[in-house]
Design a protein around this motif. Structure first.
Motif, PDB file in Angstrom:
ATOM      1  N   ARG A 270      11.214   2.927   1.333  1.00  0.00           N
ATOM      2  CA  ARG A 270      11.112   3.703   0.089  1.00  0.00           C
ATOM      3  C   ARG A 270      12.028   3.122  -0.990  1.00  0.00           C
ATOM      4  NH1 ARG A 270      11.785   8.625   2.152  1.00  0.00           N
ATOM      5  NH2 ARG A 270       9.561   8.927   2.397  1.00  0.00           N
TER       6      ARG A 270
ATOM      7  N   HIS B 296      10.854   1.552  -4.596  1.00  0.00           N
ATOM      8  CA  HIS B 296      11.433   2.065  -5.842  1.00  0.00           C
ATOM      9  C   HIS B 296      12.028   0.923  -6.683  1.00  0.00           C
ATOM     10  CE1 HIS B 296      13.564   4.669  -8.613  1.00  0.00           C
ATOM     11  NE2 HIS B 296      14.670   3.988  -8.337  1.00  0.00           N
TER      12      HIS B 296
ATOM     13  N   SER C 187       9.585  -1.455  -8.651  1.00  0.00           N
ATOM     14  CA  SER C 187       8.970  -0.902  -9.869  1.00  0.00           C
ATOM     15  C   SER C 187       7.474  -1.175  -9.988  1.00  0.00           C
ATOM     16  CB  SER C 187       9.703  -1.428 -11.118  1.00  0.00           C
ATOM     17  OG  SER C 187      11.046  -1.021 -11.097  1.00  0.00           O
TER      18      SER C 187
ATOM     19  N   ARG D 274       5.062   5.276  -5.588  1.00  0.00           N
ATOM     20  CA  ARG D 274       5.482   5.809  -4.289  1.00  0.00           C
ATOM     21  C   ARG D 274       4.471   5.463  -3.204  1.00  0.00           C
ATOM     22  NH1 ARG D 274       7.339  11.895  -4.990  1.00  0.00           N
ATOM     23  NH2 ARG D 274       8.821  11.226  -3.430  1.00  0.00           N
TER      24      ARG D 274
END
Length: 139
Positions: free
Chosen positions: A25, A29, A32, A109
């Motif tokens: 995760r 993140h 981007s 996500r």
């Protein structure tokens, strides 16, 4: 089109499932990427990757028990034992699972379900550090 790659080092203290969803995760993140595909690849022949239930630990215990029954340690069953009695069963367990996962990324996500986590499934008895290559491509 944007691409990012990172080697994640996952430490398994023993045989079993080790969740590393948080590490993945964080990578997603930092990359981007809003829409794309994430590929995870385990660079080993005696460990594998799973997307699995992350709420109830009994699921993980049952999976470990099942694979222990499916590919038991038994020196009389296998020719290959170069690294000990857990060597060939580890290769069999990897062959029955997978070393690569693909997970869609949407709105920056991973699109994992509510109770899904990403796991290293370590098939050897002794502690190992496994190299997982994470590659994300998208926009």
């Amino acid at each position: 089109m944007h691409q990012a790659i990172r080697h994640l080092h996952v430490r398994a203290p023993a045989r079993g499932l080790v969740e590393f969803t948080a590490d993945v995760r964080e990578f997603v993140h930092e990359a981007s990427v809003q829409t794309g595909i994430l590929t995870l690849f385990c660079r080993h022949t005696s460990a594998s990757l799973l997307v699995q239930e992350n709420a109830d630990p009994s699921v993980r215990r049952d999976l470990e028990t099942y694979f222990g029954t499916l590919a038991p340690e038994d020196l009389t069953r296998y020719e290959h034992d170069t690294e000990g009695p857990d060597d060939m069963p580890a290769h069999l367990r990897t062959a029955l699972t997978q070393v690569q996962l693909s997970i869609p990324v949407e709105h920056g996500r991973m699109t994992l379900g509510t109770w899904q986590g990403i796991y290293l499934f370590e098939h050897r008895r002794l502690p190992q550090t496994r190299d997982i290559v994470a590659h994300l491509i998208g926009e």
